[in-house]
Design an enzyme around this catalytic site. Sequence first.
Site, PDB file in Angstrom:
ATOM      1  N   HIS A 274      -1.191   9.885   5.347  1.00 42.98           N
ATOM      2  CA  HIS A 274      -0.836   8.966   4.252  1.00 42.98           C
ATOM      3  C   HIS A 274      -0.787   7.567   4.868  1.00 42.98           C
ATOM      4  O   HIS A 274       0.180   7.210   5.552  1.00 42.98           O
ATOM      5  CB  HIS A 274       0.508   9.354   3.633  1.00 42.98           C
ATOM      6  CG  HIS A 274       0.935   8.394   2.554  1.00 42.98           C
ATOM      7  ND1 HIS A 274       1.001   8.752   1.225  1.00 42.98           N
ATOM      8  CD2 HIS A 274       1.277   7.089   2.611  1.00 42.98           C
ATOM      9  CE1 HIS A 274       1.366   7.696   0.515  1.00 42.98           C
ATOM     10  NE2 HIS A 274       1.546   6.676   1.341  1.00 42.98           N
ATOM     11  N   LEU A 275      -1.848   6.802   4.656  1.00 41.17           N
ATOM     12  CA  LEU A 275      -1.970   5.490   5.309  1.00 41.17           C
ATOM     13  C   LEU A 275      -1.880   4.390   4.262  1.00 41.17           C
ATOM     14  O   LEU A 275      -2.853   4.099   3.560  1.00 41.17           O
ATOM     15  CB  LEU A 275      -3.307   5.407   6.062  1.00 41.17           C
ATOM     16  CG  LEU A 275      -3.628   6.578   7.008  1.00 41.17           C
ATOM     17  CD1 LEU A 275      -5.013   6.412   7.610  1.00 41.17           C
ATOM     18  CD2 LEU A 275      -2.568   6.705   8.101  1.00 41.17           C
ATOM     19  N   GLY A 276      -0.697   3.817   4.120  1.00 44.79           N
ATOM     20  CA  GLY A 276      -0.506   2.689   3.211  1.00 44.79           C
ATOM     21  C   GLY A 276       0.239   1.602   3.960  1.00 44.79           C
ATOM     22  O   GLY A 276       0.140   1.525   5.189  1.00 44.79           O
TER      23      GLY A 276
ATOM     24  N   ASN B 128       9.821   3.710  -9.642  1.00 45.64           N
ATOM     25  CA  ASN B 128       9.736   3.566  -8.190  1.00 45.64           C
ATOM     26  C   ASN B 128      10.192   2.138  -7.900  1.00 45.64           C
ATOM     27  O   ASN B 128       9.437   1.184  -8.075  1.00 45.64           O
ATOM     28  CB  ASN B 128       8.293   3.799  -7.736  1.00 45.64           C
ATOM     29  CG  ASN B 128       8.139   3.746  -6.231  1.00 45.64           C
ATOM     30  OD1 ASN B 128       9.092   3.397  -5.515  1.00 45.64           O
ATOM     31  ND2 ASN B 128       6.974   4.072  -5.736  1.00 45.64           N
TER      32      ASN B 128
ATOM     33  N   HIS C 140       7.525  10.364   2.786  1.00 44.80           N
ATOM     34  CA  HIS C 140       6.270  10.483   2.024  1.00 44.80           C
ATOM     35  C   HIS C 140       6.084  11.898   1.473  1.00 44.80           C
ATOM     36  O   HIS C 140       4.960  12.335   1.206  1.00 44.80           O
ATOM     37  CB  HIS C 140       5.039  10.109   2.881  1.00 44.80           C
ATOM     38  CG  HIS C 140       4.918   8.639   3.136  1.00 44.80           C
ATOM     39  ND1 HIS C 140       4.611   8.112   4.369  1.00 44.80           N
ATOM     40  CD2 HIS C 140       5.087   7.572   2.317  1.00 44.80           C
ATOM     41  CE1 HIS C 140       4.588   6.792   4.291  1.00 44.80           C
ATOM     42  NE2 HIS C 140       4.885   6.436   3.050  1.00 44.80           N
TER      43      HIS C 140
ATOM     44  N   LYS D 142       8.028  -0.354 -10.148  1.00 39.88           N
ATOM     45  CA  LYS D 142       6.836   0.241 -10.766  1.00 39.88           C
ATOM     46  C   LYS D 142       7.309   1.325 -11.719  1.00 39.88           C
ATOM     47  O   LYS D 142       8.251   2.056 -11.398  1.00 39.88           O
ATOM     48  CB  LYS D 142       5.936   0.859  -9.695  1.00 39.88           C
ATOM     49  CG  LYS D 142       5.339  -0.190  -8.777  1.00 39.88           C
ATOM     50  CD  LYS D 142       4.370   0.434  -7.797  1.00 39.88           C
ATOM     51  CE  LYS D 142       3.809  -0.624  -6.869  1.00 39.88           C
ATOM     52  NZ  LYS D 142       3.740  -0.216  -5.492  1.00 39.88           N
TER      53      LYS D 142
ATOM     54  N   ASP E 104      -1.579  -6.819   6.044  1.00 45.34           N
ATOM     55  CA  ASP E 104      -2.537  -6.255   5.094  1.00 45.34           C
ATOM     56  C   ASP E 104      -3.819  -5.843   5.816  1.00 45.34           C
ATOM     57  O   ASP E 104      -4.480  -6.672   6.443  1.00 45.34           O
ATOM     58  CB  ASP E 104      -2.838  -7.318   4.021  1.00 45.34           C
ATOM     59  CG  ASP E 104      -3.570  -6.722   2.841  1.00 45.34           C
ATOM     60  OD1 ASP E 104      -4.703  -6.227   3.019  1.00 45.34           O
ATOM     61  OD2 ASP E 104      -2.982  -6.735   1.741  1.00 45.34           O
ATOM     62  N   MET E 105      -4.146  -4.561   5.725  1.00 48.90           N
ATOM     63  CA  MET E 105      -5.302  -4.043   6.462  1.00 48.90           C
ATOM     64  C   MET E 105      -6.588  -4.753   6.078  1.00 48.90           C
ATOM     65  O   MET E 105      -7.441  -5.024   6.926  1.00 48.90           O
ATOM     66  CB  MET E 105      -5.405  -2.525   6.231  1.00 48.90           C
ATOM     67  CG  MET E 105      -6.518  -1.859   6.960  1.00 48.90           C
ATOM     68  SD  MET E 105      -6.462  -2.143   8.764  1.00 48.90           S
ATOM     69  CE  MET E 105      -5.387  -0.828   9.307  1.00 48.90           C
ATOM     70  N   ARG E 106      -6.748  -5.087   4.786  1.00 54.74           N
ATOM     71  CA  ARG E 106      -7.988  -5.762   4.367  1.00 54.74           C
ATOM     72  C   ARG E 106      -8.167  -7.090   5.107  1.00 54.74           C
ATOM     73  O   ARG E 106      -9.243  -7.404   5.598  1.00 54.74           O
ATOM     74  CB  ARG E 106      -7.970  -6.047   2.857  1.00 54.74           C
ATOM     75  CG  ARG E 106      -8.422  -4.872   2.036  1.00 54.74           C
ATOM     76  CD  ARG E 106      -8.103  -5.101   0.595  1.00 54.74           C
ATOM     77  NE  ARG E 106      -6.653  -5.253   0.415  1.00 54.74           N
ATOM     78  CZ  ARG E 106      -6.030  -5.117  -0.731  1.00 54.74           C
ATOM     79  NH1 ARG E 106      -6.705  -4.868  -1.815  1.00 54.74           N
ATOM     80  NH2 ARG E 106      -4.725  -5.238  -0.815  1.00 54.74           N
TER      81      ARG E 106
ATOM     82  N   GLU F  98       2.215  10.145  -6.494  1.00 57.34           N
ATOM     83  CA  GLU F  98       3.641  10.471  -6.357  1.00 57.34           C
ATOM     84  C   GLU F  98       4.346  10.455  -7.712  1.00 57.34           C
ATOM     85  O   GLU F  98       5.252  11.244  -7.957  1.00 57.34           O
ATOM     86  CB  GLU F  98       4.292   9.458  -5.400  1.00 57.34           C
ATOM     87  CG  GLU F  98       3.836   9.651  -3.964  1.00 57.34           C
ATOM     88  CD  GLU F  98       3.771   8.358  -3.169  1.00 57.34           C
ATOM     89  OE1 GLU F  98       3.109   7.404  -3.640  1.00 57.34           O
ATOM     90  OE2 GLU F  98       4.374   8.293  -2.090  1.00 57.34           O
TER      91      GLU F  98
ATOM     92  N   ARG G 206      12.061   7.820  -7.734  1.00 58.76           N
ATOM     93  CA  ARG G 206      11.714   8.064  -6.338  1.00 58.76           C
ATOM     94  C   ARG G 206      12.896   7.601  -5.492  1.00 58.76           C
ATOM     95  O   ARG G 206      13.318   6.440  -5.587  1.00 58.76           O
ATOM     96  CB  ARG G 206      10.479   7.259  -5.980  1.00 58.76           C
ATOM     97  CG  ARG G 206      10.112   7.467  -4.551  1.00 58.76           C
ATOM     98  CD  ARG G 206       8.913   6.683  -4.167  1.00 58.76           C
ATOM     99  NE  ARG G 206       8.514   7.071  -2.821  1.00 58.76           N
ATOM    100  CZ  ARG G 206       7.584   6.454  -2.140  1.00 58.76           C
ATOM    101  NH1 ARG G 206       6.938   5.455  -2.677  1.00 58.76           N
ATOM    102  NH2 ARG G 206       7.278   6.853  -0.927  1.00 58.76           N
TER     103      ARG G 206
ATOM    104  N   GLY H 191      -3.138   3.655   0.332  1.00 59.59           N
ATOM    105  CA  GLY H 191      -4.021   2.509   0.105  1.00 59.59           C
ATOM    106  C   GLY H 191      -5.131   2.366   1.141  1.00 59.59           C
ATOM    107  O   GLY H 191      -6.291   2.119   0.799  1.00 59.59           O
TER     108      GLY H 191
ATOM    109  N   ARG I 240       6.338  -2.207  10.131  1.00 56.57           N
ATOM    110  CA  ARG I 240       7.248  -1.373  10.948  1.00 56.57           C
ATOM    111  C   ARG I 240       6.547  -0.955  12.239  1.00 56.57           C
ATOM    112  O   ARG I 240       5.344  -0.707  12.239  1.00 56.57           O
ATOM    113  CB  ARG I 240       7.670  -0.126  10.164  1.00 56.57           C
ATOM    114  CG  ARG I 240       8.672  -0.417   9.076  1.00 56.57           C
ATOM    115  CD  ARG I 240       8.881   0.786   8.168  1.00 56.57           C
ATOM    116  NE  ARG I 240       8.257   0.592   6.880  1.00 56.57           N
ATOM    117  CZ  ARG I 240       8.091   1.528   5.957  1.00 56.57           C
ATOM    118  NH1 ARG I 240       8.503   2.765   6.192  1.00 56.57           N
ATOM    119  NH2 ARG I 240       7.516   1.262   4.806  1.00 56.57           N
TER     120      ARG I 240
END
Length: 398
Positions: A208-210, A9, A181, A16, A283-285, A379, A93, A328, A241
């Site tokens: 699919h929330l990443g 990927n 996705h 990866k 970054d959501m965190r 995936e 991918r 994620g 995005r």
Amino acid sequence: MDDVILVLNSGSSSIKFSVFVERADQVELKFRGQVEGLYSWPRFIAKDSAGTEIGAHKWADGERLGHEGAVAYLTEFLRDQREHNRLIAVGHRVVHGGRDFSSPTLVSPQVLSTLERYIPLAPLHQPHNLVPIRLLNQRRPELPQVACFDTAFHCSQEEVAQAFALPASITDHGVRRYGFHGLSYEYIASVLPDCDPKAASGRVVIAHLGNGASMCGLRACKSVATTMGFTAADGLPMGTRCGSIDPGVILYLLNELKFDSGAIEKLIYQQSGLLGVSGISSDMRTLLESPQPRAQFAVDLFVYRIGREIGSLAAATGGLDALVFTGGIGENSAVIRERVCRGARWLGVELDVAANNSRDARISSKSSAVSVWTIPTNEELMIARHTRRVLGSAVAAA
Ligand code: ADP
């Protein structure tokens, strides 16, 4: 000695990889890892399926290893293990399969040049996805390579779900909704029957929330509608995005604010979404931990858009039997799942708060009309399965 399939990927700054072995008619992960910081501070790490480190290397800070150097290092790493592993194929991918590819495909020079034509439709992903294919074609032309597309799963959608309301002179060029996705949705669809067979044969929405985020409505495990469209910039706001915006905004940027196409591309792919709205991070965190009002507003907008899209997708599927979170954010953020589920109460979604907080797979209450699940996506496994199947068909045909 194991026959192994390498899954790649490849992104803009990292590659990866996962190595799968065939056991009892299944493919099983043997080890995985990544080369990251390809153009800044390259680092390689590989871990076996139990998480034990089996290889690591760091290059000098500032060294530009690039994709070529990373692929060379990876193939060398695999060659060092040739007593234990024999590489039989590589699965990749590839984000965009366009109109030409509705299923995983053995790569030939013609296939590769067709895929290159889709670079403008996925400028953040497609060029980087294709680099290792090209390099391996040069280094190991005898090695079968299989391209697995994020668009392919959505080919089951009806024409009306794929169409834009544009004249045929435009849509004839392949300007339509493709969706992305797909490998993630396909994996979830492959395990959902084990979790909830009744829902799997019915109406499901997967979120699919990443960093990239999209949602898909499925009937009987087939894609019916999805939030992403012609490109992976459509639909939900994402890490960087913007998601759906009025096309008139683009005209305003061009004509009034004098943006050129490069600046617009940068804006919609790299400077918008959670990063653009918060002005702090993609970054959501970081945003969930931040006391800044703009960070909280970015999260509010993300949750609000997910809620709107659940309604839209449930209209396309004709109701809702199950809701699945993955990616994620979907897999790791109990807070986001709780907020999304609260907003979907009108559809019969009832969360079991304790199950949600303790990372159970089923997170809806017993009385919930809609079952709700957290399912880690995979995936890479999907790509390995496809690669083995395509390879099998190629051998049978030969
Ligand atoms: P990609 O689309 O690049 O594969 P991932 O699926 O890895 O991205 O998702 C990355 C996102 O997941 C980031 O926004 C990150 O903050 C978020 N994330 C990871 N763990 C958590 C967590 N515990 N809580 C909230 N968000 C998380």
